[in-house]
Design a protein around this motif. Structure first.
Motif, PDB file in Angstrom:
ATOM      1  N   ILE A  82       0.936  -1.127  -0.040  1.00  0.00           N
ATOM      2  CA  ILE A  82       0.029  -0.190   0.019  1.00  0.00           C
ATOM      3  C   ILE A  82       0.752   1.289   0.178  1.00  0.00           C
ATOM      4  CG2 ILE A  82      -1.762   1.336   1.347  1.00  0.00           C
ATOM      5  CD1 ILE A  82      -2.480  -1.435   2.414  1.00  0.00           C
ATOM      6  N   GLU A  83       0.402   2.237  -0.944  1.00  0.00           N
ATOM      7  CA  GLU A  83       1.258   3.364  -0.949  1.00  0.00           C
ATOM      8  C   GLU A  83       0.214   4.587  -0.677  1.00  0.00           C
ATOM      9  OE1 GLU A  83       4.690   6.078  -3.029  1.00  0.00           O
ATOM     10  OE2 GLU A  83       3.224   4.689  -4.270  1.00  0.00           O
ATOM     11  N   ILE A  84       0.350   5.481   0.241  1.00  0.00           N
ATOM     12  CA  ILE A  84      -0.739   6.620   0.095  1.00  0.00           C
ATOM     13  C   ILE A  84       0.009   7.946   0.020  1.00  0.00           C
ATOM     14  CG2 ILE A  84      -2.373   7.599   1.924  1.00  0.00           C
ATOM     15  CD1 ILE A  84      -2.822   4.979   2.982  1.00  0.00           C
ATOM     16  N   ILE A  85      -0.350   8.836  -0.595  1.00  0.00           N
ATOM     17  CA  ILE A  85       0.164  10.039  -0.812  1.00  0.00           C
ATOM     18  C   ILE A  85      -0.763  11.303  -0.612  1.00  0.00           C
ATOM     19  CG2 ILE A  85       1.133  11.771  -2.428  1.00  0.00           C
ATOM     20  CD1 ILE A  85       2.256   8.994  -4.163  1.00  0.00           C
ATOM     21  N   ASP A  86      -0.566  12.167  -0.057  1.00  0.00           N
ATOM     22  CA  ASP A  86      -1.164  13.578   0.138  1.00  0.00           C
ATOM     23  C   ASP A  86      -0.376  14.559   0.171  1.00  0.00           C
ATOM     24  OD1 ASP A  86      -0.446  14.617   2.882  1.00  0.00           O
ATOM     25  OD2 ASP A  86      -0.579  12.511   3.513  1.00  0.00           O
ATOM     26  N   HIS A  87      -1.181  15.881  -0.240  1.00  0.00           N
ATOM     27  CA  HIS A  87      -0.323  17.102  -0.301  1.00  0.00           C
ATOM     28  C   HIS A  87      -0.473  18.143   0.901  1.00  0.00           C
ATOM     29  CE1 HIS A  87      -1.299  15.664  -4.374  1.00  0.00           C
ATOM     30  NE2 HIS A  87      -0.216  16.285  -4.647  1.00  0.00           N
ATOM     31  N   GLY A  88      -0.593  17.305   2.114  1.00  0.00           N
ATOM     32  CA  GLY A  88      -0.855  18.109   3.316  1.00  0.00           C
ATOM     33  C   GLY A  88       0.533  18.532   4.191  1.00  0.00           C
ATOM     34  N   ASP A  89       0.397  19.119   5.236  1.00  0.00           N
ATOM     35  CA  ASP A  89       1.476  19.362   6.153  1.00  0.00           C
ATOM     36  C   ASP A  89       2.328  18.313   6.431  1.00  0.00           C
ATOM     37  OD1 ASP A  89       0.485  21.991   6.272  1.00  0.00           O
ATOM     38  OD2 ASP A  89      -0.376  21.762   8.229  1.00  0.00           O
ATOM     39  N   PRO A  90       3.712  18.213   6.433  1.00  0.00           N
ATOM     40  CA  PRO A  90       4.463  17.149   6.678  1.00  0.00           C
ATOM     41  C   PRO A  90       4.301  16.652   8.084  1.00  0.00           C
ATOM     42  CG  PRO A  90       5.778  19.164   6.810  1.00  0.00           C
ATOM     43  CD  PRO A  90       4.354  19.498   6.300  1.00  0.00           C
ATOM     44  N   MET A  91       4.843  15.398   8.476  1.00  0.00           N
ATOM     45  CA  MET A  91       4.755  14.839   9.667  1.00  0.00           C
ATOM     46  C   MET A  91       5.669  15.689  10.715  1.00  0.00           C
ATOM     47  SD  MET A  91       3.113  11.749   9.988  1.00  0.00           S
ATOM     48  CE  MET A  91       2.664  10.322   8.929  1.00  0.00           C
ATOM     49  N   PRO A  92       5.488  15.949  11.878  1.00  0.00           N
ATOM     50  CA  PRO A  92       6.500  16.420  12.751  1.00  0.00           C
ATOM     51  C   PRO A  92       7.629  15.971  12.629  1.00  0.00           C
ATOM     52  CG  PRO A  92       4.409  16.031  13.810  1.00  0.00           C
ATOM     53  CD  PRO A  92       4.139  15.286  12.492  1.00  0.00           C
ATOM     54  N   ARG A  93       8.835  16.685  12.473  1.00  0.00           N
ATOM     55  CA  ARG A  93       9.875  16.334  12.322  1.00  0.00           C
ATOM     56  C   ARG A  93      10.268  15.597  11.279  1.00  0.00           C
ATOM     57  NH1 ARG A  93       8.509  15.948  17.361  1.00  0.00           N
ATOM     58  NH2 ARG A  93       8.175  13.817  17.335  1.00  0.00           N
ATOM     59  N   TYR A  94       9.327  15.484  10.374  1.00  0.00           N
ATOM     60  CA  TYR A  94       9.704  14.786   8.930  1.00  0.00           C
ATOM     61  C   TYR A  94      10.034  13.280   9.147  1.00  0.00           C
ATOM     62  CZ  TYR A  94       9.735  19.304   6.380  1.00  0.00           C
ATOM     63  OH  TYR A  94       9.310  20.545   6.468  1.00  0.00           O
ATOM     64  N   SER A  95       9.180  12.563  10.265  1.00  0.00           N
ATOM     65  CA  SER A  95       9.203  11.240  10.627  1.00  0.00           C
ATOM     66  C   SER A  95       8.041  10.757  11.100  1.00  0.00           C
ATOM     67  CB  SER A  95      10.372  10.833  11.427  1.00  0.00           C
ATOM     68  OG  SER A  95      10.077  11.736  12.798  1.00  0.00           O
ATOM     69  N   LEU A  96       7.944   9.487  11.134  1.00  0.00           N
ATOM     70  CA  LEU A  96       6.734   8.986  11.616  1.00  0.00           C
ATOM     71  C   LEU A  96       6.684   8.956  12.968  1.00  0.00           C
ATOM     72  CD1 LEU A  96       7.142   5.295   9.932  1.00  0.00           C
ATOM     73  CD2 LEU A  96       5.197   6.979   9.543  1.00  0.00           C
ATOM     74  N   PRO A  97       5.483   9.060  13.506  1.00  0.00           N
ATOM     75  CA  PRO A  97       5.051   8.978  15.050  1.00  0.00           C
ATOM     76  C   PRO A  97       5.612   7.872  15.601  1.00  0.00           C
ATOM     77  CG  PRO A  97       3.188   9.961  13.838  1.00  0.00           C
ATOM     78  CD  PRO A  97       4.094   9.349  12.585  1.00  0.00           C
ATOM     79  N   GLN A  98       6.218   7.736  16.726  1.00  0.00           N
ATOM     80  CA  GLN A  98       6.432   6.536  17.458  1.00  0.00           C
ATOM     81  C   GLN A  98       5.162   5.735  18.038  1.00  0.00           C
ATOM     82  OE1 GLN A  98       9.705   5.445  17.646  1.00  0.00           O
ATOM     83  NE2 GLN A  98       9.794   6.998  16.521  1.00  0.00           N
TER      84      GLN A  98
END
Length: 152
Positions: A82-98
């Motif tokens: 699965i790949e999901i793409i959006d044009h929204g704000d980036p994740m905090p610190r440009y990384s996945l939440p823990q």
């Protein structure tokens, strides 16, 4: 999940709002059932996809007009890519939440209402990768029957 059906695909583009997410989930489940996936595997897929897409609506598109959500699912044998793409704000610190487990040693009424989504996603999804490419968020992961059906 079905065995040896060959590669099958689902591609969707939807507006980043809650109503469109609900409709997309219904479409995805119908397609997976048509591909031969079991009800249990469809439910696990729905749970993870709902968490991801609702996070996009509630967080990535929280500060502006909701943009599109692009979904690509490849079904092959016993797993989904699965790949999901959006044009929204980036994740905090440009990384996945823990995946943070909430303290469960408290009265039921004191448990937080939210904050469970990324824990669920991390527990069930495999090969979870986030990247920010230009002005787009890209999230990819895999779901397999072996892992998904053993998740807590």
């Amino acid at each position: 999940m079905p065995e040896d059906l060959g590669m099958q695909h689902i591609n969707l583009t939807l507006p980043g709002n809650a109503l469109a997410v609900r409709s997309a989930l219904e479409t995805i489940l119908e397609q997976l059932k048509a591909f031969g996936f079991s009800g249990e595997n469809c439910s696990v897929t729905e749970l993870v996809m709902a968490e991801v897409m609702n996070n996009i609506v509630e967080h990535a598109y929280a500060n502006g007009d909701p943009g599109p959500i692009l979904i690509s699912i490849s079904a092959n044998g016993s797993h989904l890519a699965i790949e999901i793409i959006d044009h929204g704000d980036p994740m905090p610190r440009y990384s996945l939440p823990q995946a943070t487990l909430t303290n469960l040693d408290c009265p039921l009424d004191d448990l937080p209402e939210g904050g469970w989504g990324w824990l669920i996603i991390h527990e069930i999804a495999e090969d979870l990768v986030y990247s920010r490419i230009g002005a787009k968020n890209h999230l990819s992961f895999q779901l397999s029957s072996k892992r998904a059906l053993k998740a807590p």
